[in-house]
Design a protein around this motif. Structure first.
Motif, short mmCIF file in Angstrom:
data_model
loop_
_atom_site.label_atom_id
_atom_site.label_comp_id
_atom_site.label_asym_id
_atom_site.label_seq_id
_atom_site.Cartn_x
_atom_site.Cartn_y
_atom_site.Cartn_z
N THR A 167 0.82 -1.21 0.00
CA THR A 167 0.00 0.00 0.00
C THR A 167 0.85 1.26 0.00
N THR A 168 2.10 1.14 0.44
CA THR A 168 3.00 2.30 0.47
C THR A 168 4.25 2.09 -0.36
N GLY A 169 4.59 0.86 -0.67
CA GLY A 169 5.83 0.56 -1.37
C GLY A 169 7.05 0.59 -0.48
N SER A 170 6.84 0.69 0.83
CA SER A 170 7.95 0.84 1.77
C SER A 170 8.27 -0.48 2.46
N PRO A 171 9.54 -0.71 2.83
CA PRO A 171 9.91 -1.92 3.55
C PRO A 171 9.28 -1.93 4.93
N ALA A 172 8.81 -3.11 5.35
CA ALA A 172 8.18 -3.25 6.66
C ALA A 172 8.95 -4.17 7.58
N LEU A 173 9.66 -5.14 7.02
CA LEU A 173 10.34 -6.15 7.84
C LEU A 173 11.55 -6.66 7.09
N GLU A 174 12.71 -6.61 7.74
CA GLU A 174 13.93 -7.16 7.16
C GLU A 174 14.16 -8.56 7.70
N LEU A 175 14.51 -9.48 6.83
CA LEU A 175 14.66 -10.89 7.20
C LEU A 175 16.11 -11.33 7.11
N ASP A 176 16.55 -12.10 8.08
CA ASP A 176 17.89 -12.66 8.08
C ASP A 176 17.78 -14.08 8.62
N GLY A 177 17.97 -15.07 7.73
CA GLY A 177 17.84 -16.46 8.12
C GLY A 177 19.13 -17.10 8.56
N GLY A 178 20.21 -16.31 8.65
CA GLY A 178 21.49 -16.88 9.02
C GLY A 178 22.18 -17.52 7.82
N ASP A 179 23.50 -17.69 7.92
CA ASP A 179 24.25 -18.18 6.76
C ASP A 179 24.69 -19.64 6.87
N TYR A 180 24.35 -20.32 7.96
CA TYR A 180 24.78 -21.70 8.12
C TYR A 180 23.99 -22.62 7.20
N CYS A 181 24.65 -23.13 6.16
CA CYS A 181 24.04 -24.04 5.18
C CYS A 181 22.81 -23.44 4.50
N CYS A 182 22.71 -22.12 4.45
CA CYS A 182 21.54 -21.51 3.81
C CYS A 182 21.51 -21.80 2.31
N GLU A 183 22.68 -22.14 1.73
CA GLU A 183 22.73 -22.41 0.30
C GLU A 183 22.08 -23.74 -0.08
N THR A 184 21.66 -24.53 0.91
CA THR A 184 21.10 -25.84 0.63
C THR A 184 19.57 -25.83 0.50
N VAL A 185 18.93 -24.72 0.83
CA VAL A 185 17.46 -24.70 0.89
C VAL A 185 16.91 -23.37 0.37
N PRO A 186 15.65 -23.36 -0.09
CA PRO A 186 14.99 -22.09 -0.32
C PRO A 186 14.85 -21.33 1.00
N PHE A 187 14.72 -20.01 0.92
CA PHE A 187 14.50 -19.24 2.14
C PHE A 187 13.13 -19.60 2.70
N ALA A 188 13.11 -20.03 3.95
CA ALA A 188 11.86 -20.47 4.57
C ALA A 188 10.98 -19.26 4.90
N LEU A 189 9.90 -19.09 4.12
CA LEU A 189 8.96 -18.00 4.37
C LEU A 189 7.59 -18.37 3.83
N ALA A 190 6.56 -18.02 4.59
CA ALA A 190 5.18 -18.16 4.14
C ALA A 190 4.35 -17.13 4.88
N PHE A 191 3.40 -16.54 4.18
CA PHE A 191 2.43 -15.66 4.83
C PHE A 191 1.26 -16.48 5.34
N ALA A 192 0.74 -16.11 6.50
CA ALA A 192 -0.40 -16.79 7.10
C ALA A 192 -1.33 -15.74 7.69
N GLU A 193 -2.45 -16.21 8.23
CA GLU A 193 -3.41 -15.32 8.87
C GLU A 193 -3.68 -15.82 10.28
N HIS A 194 -3.70 -14.87 11.21
CA HIS A 194 -3.91 -15.23 12.61
C HIS A 194 -4.62 -14.08 13.31
#
Length: 420
Positions: A167-194
């Motif tokens: 709605t604004t085009g602005s960043p809301a949340l920066e993500l850092d999954g760590g670098d340990y073996c991160c090259e072996t998997v997709p970045f784990a992310l999913a949107f949900a509703e709660h």
């Protein structure tokens, strides 16, 4: 802004087949793709053509799949080329068909309506640093929340990501999954509703997931991390989180991660229990269950419905198998370890393909096209030659294949909108 990238607001074919269908046929096909019955004037606005028809399976029938279903081809606007990734947006008042969020190679993030060709800029993504210290063939991946307000660009096989408020085009949340073996998997992310709000489920370390409200920045799964120096530390999870996906009703999380020594280990647990009852549910909660009968991870997977997940595996001999899992059915195999039960398995050759669904069949997109497969027997029941989609709209079921200059779309005859 992270070291990995961020967003900033932005101010700104082949020949026709023989026996080409007439305009009424084209409009009927577009209605199948968009849900719109009448598209007056569309032929004058967007280059398009009907590309292929469903063909029958080997037994000469389609088990309820409409033989009138066709794919439709539209031009990809020059401003969007080359396309890095797309993800579906919910329709809004005045939309003439499905809309897609498009990430272009130059970092442009835009809303695109294929039926009209309309393009509206939303934001720009800027990659400002290395994806990870280890490398590993990083690919940018686009995710969009069901409500359409939030999007994320993440580095599959990398470390960083950013959630943006559309709605604004602005960043809301920066993500850092760590670098340990991160090259072996997709970045784990999913949107949900709660609780009436959209939340982001995301990796915060190789063996830890958290849930964050992007509107407020509140972490909903705050908990102590186990002391890894202690043997048998409580809640210690020796697990590398992989690609995440939610059940159609949005109540369960599927995690396509792995464990040492490298072995795929799909896991499922209750999102509801995680956010309502137990912040450690994603590590060792009562609903947490695994399926150790696959060896590969990063293979295709899709929720067929709330009670069936199709997962592909490749064994050491190079053979492929589809495992159909029932995440609602588990059994205790050893203290604290629950196994998900498989309800069917059938062979499927190893290859480069993707899994989708129409809510009943497994849809496999391979080099030959899209194949509709009976989820119990593995028998092909229909196919669309040459159509190889890469993404699916959770709202309409529409599948899209994006090429260098054009895109093809097809919508299953029956579809129930999904949360995940």
């Amino acid at each position: 802004m992270t070291a990995g990238g961020g967003f900033s607001p932005d101010g700104t074919g082949a020949d026709l087949r023989e026996n080409e269908p007439d305009l009424d046929q084209i409009r009927a096909g577009l209605a199948a793709v968009t849900g719109i019955v009448a598209l007056a004037g569309f032929a004058d606005e967007v280059p398009h053509r009907c590309c292929s028809r469903c063909r029958e399976g080997p037994h000469g029938r389609t088990e309820g799949i409409s033989m009138a279903a066709i794919t439709v081809e539209v031009a990809v606007p020059d401003a969007l080329r080359p396309v890095v990734d797309v993800a579906a947006l919910p329709a809004v008042l005045g939309d003439a068909g499905s809309a897609w969020l498009v990430l272009s190679e130059g970092g442009r993030l835009a809303r695109w309506t294929p039926t009209t060709g309309e393009v509206r800029d939303v934001a720009r993504y800027r990659e400002e640093g290395p994806a990870s210290e280890c490398g590993g063939g990083v690919r940018l991946r686009l995710h969009v929340s069901r409500c359409g307000r939030w999007a994320a660009v993440v580095q599959d096989r990398g470390r960083y990501g950013t959630v943006v408020d559309l709605t604004t085009g602005s960043p809301a949340l920066e993500l850092d999954g760590g670098d340990y073996c991160c090259e072996t998997v997709p970045f784990a992310l999913a949107f949900a509703e709660h609780g009436g709000r959209t939340v982001a489920v995301h990796r915060t370390d190789w063996n830890r997931l958290d849930v964050t409200d992007p509107a407020s920045g509140e972490v909903l799964t705050a908990r102590d991390s186990p002391d890894r120096d202690e043997e048998d530390a409580e809640h210690d999870l020796d697990y590398f989180h992989g690609a995440l996906s939610l059940s159609p009703d949005g109540t369960r999380v599927y995690d396509g991660g792995w464990v040492w020594q490298p072995w795929g280990m799909p896991a499922v647990w209750s999102l509801t229990a995680w956010l309502h009852d137990n912040p450690y549910e994603s590590e060792d909660g009562p609903s947490y269950a695994v399926y150790p009968e696959v060896s590969e991870w990063n293979r295709p997977v899709v929720w067929i419905d709330d009670g069936r997940i199709a997962v592909h595996d490749r064994d050491d001999a190079g053979s492929g198998t589809v495992h159909v899992l029932d995440p609602t059915s588990t059994e205790l195999r050893s203290p604290g370890v629950r196994w998900i039960k498989a309800v069917a398995t059938f062979p499927w050759p190893v290859g480069d393909f993707g899994f989708f669904t129409d809510g009943e069949h497994l849809l496999i997109a391979d080099e030959a096209g899209l194949q509709g497969v009976d989820i119990t027997s593995g028998r092909q029941v229909f196919a669309i030659d040459g159509f190889r989609p890469t993404r699916q709209d959770r709202h309409t079921g529409t599948l899209i294949q994006v090429g260098s200059a054009s895109a093809r779309l097809w919508t299953p005859p029956k579809w129930t909108a999904r949360a995940g």
